[in-house]
Scaffold this motif. Structure first.
Motif, PDB file in Angstrom:
ATOM      1  N   LEU A 254      11.432  10.135  -2.290  1.00 31.14           N
ATOM      2  CA  LEU A 254      10.581   8.946  -2.410  1.00 31.14           C
ATOM      3  C   LEU A 254      11.171   7.927  -3.380  1.00 31.14           C
ATOM      4  O   LEU A 254      11.157   6.718  -3.110  1.00 31.14           O
ATOM      5  N   GLN A 255      11.691   8.412  -4.503  1.00 29.77           N
ATOM      6  CA  GLN A 255      12.270   7.488  -5.477  1.00 29.77           C
ATOM      7  C   GLN A 255      13.509   6.807  -4.896  1.00 29.77           C
ATOM      8  O   GLN A 255      13.711   5.611  -5.075  1.00 29.77           O
ATOM      9  N   ASP A 256      14.319   7.564  -4.180  1.00 33.16           N
ATOM     10  CA  ASP A 256      15.505   6.991  -3.549  1.00 33.16           C
ATOM     11  C   ASP A 256      15.111   5.968  -2.481  1.00 33.16           C
ATOM     12  O   ASP A 256      15.703   4.890  -2.392  1.00 33.16           O
ATOM     13  N   TYR A 257      14.102   6.294  -1.697  1.00 31.37           N
ATOM     14  CA  TYR A 257      13.627   5.374  -0.666  1.00 31.37           C
ATOM     15  C   TYR A 257      13.164   4.061  -1.284  1.00 31.37           C
ATOM     16  O   TYR A 257      13.502   2.978  -0.807  1.00 31.37           O
ATOM     17  N   GLN A 258      12.400   4.171  -2.363  1.00 26.22           N
ATOM     18  CA  GLN A 258      11.908   2.957  -3.019  1.00 26.22           C
ATOM     19  C   GLN A 258      13.047   2.149  -3.625  1.00 26.22           C
ATOM     20  O   GLN A 258      13.016   0.922  -3.593  1.00 26.22           O
ATOM     21  N   ALA A 259      14.031   2.829  -4.177  1.00 29.80           N
ATOM     22  CA  ALA A 259      15.177   2.119  -4.747  1.00 29.80           C
ATOM     23  C   ALA A 259      15.926   1.355  -3.652  1.00 29.80           C
ATOM     24  O   ALA A 259      16.354   0.215  -3.856  1.00 29.80           O
ATOM     25  N   ARG A 260      16.072   1.973  -2.484  1.00 28.03           N
ATOM     26  CA  ARG A 260      16.742   1.293  -1.370  1.00 28.03           C
ATOM     27  C   ARG A 260      15.917   0.134  -0.831  1.00 28.03           C
ATOM     28  O   ARG A 260      16.458  -0.814  -0.285  1.00 28.03           O
ATOM     29  N   GLN A 261      14.611   0.197  -0.979  1.00 31.19           N
ATOM     30  CA  GLN A 261      13.738  -0.875  -0.530  1.00 31.19           C
ATOM     31  C   GLN A 261      13.663  -1.997  -1.556  1.00 31.19           C
ATOM     32  O   GLN A 261      13.015  -3.010  -1.325  1.00 31.19           O
ATOM     33  N   GLY A 262      14.253  -1.784  -2.724  1.00 30.66           N
ATOM     34  CA  GLY A 262      14.242  -2.789  -3.772  1.00 30.66           C
ATOM     35  C   GLY A 262      12.935  -2.867  -4.517  1.00 30.66           C
ATOM     36  O   GLY A 262      12.635  -3.843  -5.199  1.00 30.66           O
ATOM     37  N   ARG A 263      12.128  -1.811  -4.411  1.00 32.85           N
ATOM     38  CA  ARG A 263      10.835  -1.803  -5.095  1.00 32.85           C
ATOM     39  C   ARG A 263      10.989  -1.150  -6.442  1.00 32.85           C
ATOM     40  O   ARG A 263      11.695  -0.174  -6.620  1.00 32.85           O
ATOM     41  N   ARG A 264      10.270  -1.653  -7.377  1.00 28.90           N
ATOM     42  CA  ARG A 264      10.246  -1.091  -8.721  1.00 28.90           C
ATOM     43  C   ARG A 264       9.407   0.184  -8.708  1.00 28.90           C
ATOM     44  O   ARG A 264       8.308   0.221  -8.186  1.00 28.90           O
ATOM     45  N   VAL A 265       9.966   1.248  -9.289  1.00 29.82           N
ATOM     46  CA  VAL A 265       9.264   2.512  -9.369  1.00 29.82           C
ATOM     47  C   VAL A 265       8.503   2.545 -10.684  1.00 29.82           C
ATOM     48  O   VAL A 265       9.069   2.360 -11.757  1.00 29.82           O
TER      49      VAL A 265
ATOM     50  N   MET B 228       0.820  -1.195   0.000  1.00 30.17           N
ATOM     51  CA  MET B 228       0.000   0.000   0.000  1.00 30.17           C
ATOM     52  C   MET B 228       0.864   1.259   0.000  1.00 30.17           C
ATOM     53  O   MET B 228       0.623   2.189  -0.762  1.00 30.17           O
ATOM     54  N   LYS B 229       1.894   1.288   0.876  1.00 32.23           N
ATOM     55  CA  LYS B 229       2.767   2.445   0.962  1.00 32.23           C
ATOM     56  C   LYS B 229       3.526   2.641  -0.346  1.00 32.23           C
ATOM     57  O   LYS B 229       3.667   3.764  -0.817  1.00 32.23           O
ATOM     58  N   ALA B 230       3.973   1.536  -0.951  1.00 30.80           N
ATOM     59  CA  ALA B 230       4.695   1.626  -2.224  1.00 30.80           C
ATOM     60  C   ALA B 230       3.800   2.206  -3.312  1.00 30.80           C
ATOM     61  O   ALA B 230       4.249   3.007  -4.140  1.00 30.80           O
ATOM     62  N   ARG B 231       2.540   1.827  -3.300  1.00 33.00           N
ATOM     63  CA  ARG B 231       1.601   2.339  -4.297  1.00 33.00           C
ATOM     64  C   ARG B 231       1.392   3.853  -4.133  1.00 33.00           C
ATOM     65  O   ARG B 231       1.363   4.595  -5.110  1.00 33.00           O
ATOM     66  N   VAL B 232       1.265   4.309  -2.900  1.00 31.26           N
ATOM     67  CA  VAL B 232       1.101   5.742  -2.624  1.00 31.26           C
ATOM     68  C   VAL B 232       2.355   6.490  -3.059  1.00 31.26           C
ATOM     69  O   VAL B 232       2.270   7.558  -3.675  1.00 31.26           O
ATOM     70  N   PHE B 233       3.524   5.931  -2.759  1.00 27.17           N
ATOM     71  CA  PHE B 233       4.777   6.561  -3.176  1.00 27.17           C
ATOM     72  C   PHE B 233       4.854   6.645  -4.699  1.00 27.17           C
ATOM     73  O   PHE B 233       5.236   7.676  -5.244  1.00 27.17           O
ATOM     74  N   ASN B 234       4.503   5.552  -5.378  1.00 28.57           N
ATOM     75  CA  ASN B 234       4.522   5.547  -6.847  1.00 28.57           C
ATOM     76  C   ASN B 234       3.594   6.612  -7.419  1.00 28.57           C
ATOM     77  O   ASN B 234       3.971   7.342  -8.342  1.00 28.57           O
ATOM     78  N   LEU B 235       2.387   6.682  -6.894  1.00 27.64           N
ATOM     79  CA  LEU B 235       1.429   7.678  -7.379  1.00 27.64           C
ATOM     80  C   LEU B 235       1.919   9.101  -7.102  1.00 27.64           C
ATOM     81  O   LEU B 235       1.738  10.000  -7.937  1.00 27.64           O
ATOM     82  N   THR B 236       2.532   9.302  -5.952  1.00 25.07           N
ATOM     83  CA  THR B 236       3.062  10.623  -5.612  1.00 25.07           C
ATOM     84  C   THR B 236       4.188  11.014  -6.561  1.00 25.07           C
ATOM     85  O   THR B 236       4.215  12.139  -7.078  1.00 25.07           O
ATOM     86  N   ILE B 237       5.103  10.088  -6.815  1.00 21.30           N
ATOM     87  CA  ILE B 237       6.206  10.346  -7.749  1.00 21.30           C
ATOM     88  C   ILE B 237       5.658  10.648  -9.134  1.00 21.30           C
ATOM     89  O   ILE B 237       6.102  11.592  -9.804  1.00 21.30           O
TER      90      ILE B 237
END
Length: 149
Positions: free
Chosen positions: A134-145, A1-10
């Motif tokens: 946010l993009q950096d955070y997701q990259a460190r989490q290993g999530r695809r942006v 859920m958090k990853a989805r919100v981050f993606n939408l925000t980016i």
């Protein structure tokens, strides 16, 4: 859920920046004579060579191109942050140290007061920084942006 919100925000921030750079870059190119004249009236930029004046709208359009593609998105966000920081500093200097306030902005942006322009630039600078974080955070989490195709 958090990853989805981050993606939408980016994505939302990237879309806003993309529209900003395309709009301002094209507006300055379309009305290049007016843009060049107004830059020449600025107390801080009046001695700027014409080649440098041409680089402003070209840079804005190049940043837009960087934002479109997934591989160059982060570079486009950093370039946006850099250019917005410069523009925000310029607007601040004009407000506090210039006796004359010529506006070299294009289109509807020139309808803003200098104080409104400073606020808009500050908010856009903040949004660019948020997208980078946010993009950096997701990259460190290993999530695809998720990005535009």
């Amino acid at each position: 859920m958090k990853a989805r919100v981050f993606n939408l925000t980016i994505e939302a921030i990237t879309a806003v920046l993309l529209l900003l750079w395309i709009y301002t870059g094209l507006s300055k190119l379309i009305h290049y004579d007016k843009f060049s004249f107004e830059i020449g009236r600025s107390p801080f930029l009046q001695h700027m060579p014409q080649a440098a004046v041409a680089l402003i709208p070209v840079s804005e359009l190049l940043i837009a191109a960087l934002l479109i593609f997934k591989r160059s998105r982060l570079a486009g966000l950093y370039a946006s942050l850099f250019l917005l920081t410069l523009f925000t500093g310029y607007v601040y200097m004009m407000l506090h140290y210039a006796y004359d306030l010529p506006c070299s902005c294009g289109g509807i942006i020139e309808l803003l007061s200098w104080e409104q322009h400073l606020l808009v630039n500050f908010v856009l600078t903040l949004l660019a920084a948020i997208a980078i974080i946010l993009q950096d955070y997701q990259a460190r989490q290993g999530r695809r942006v998720v990005s535009l195709p």
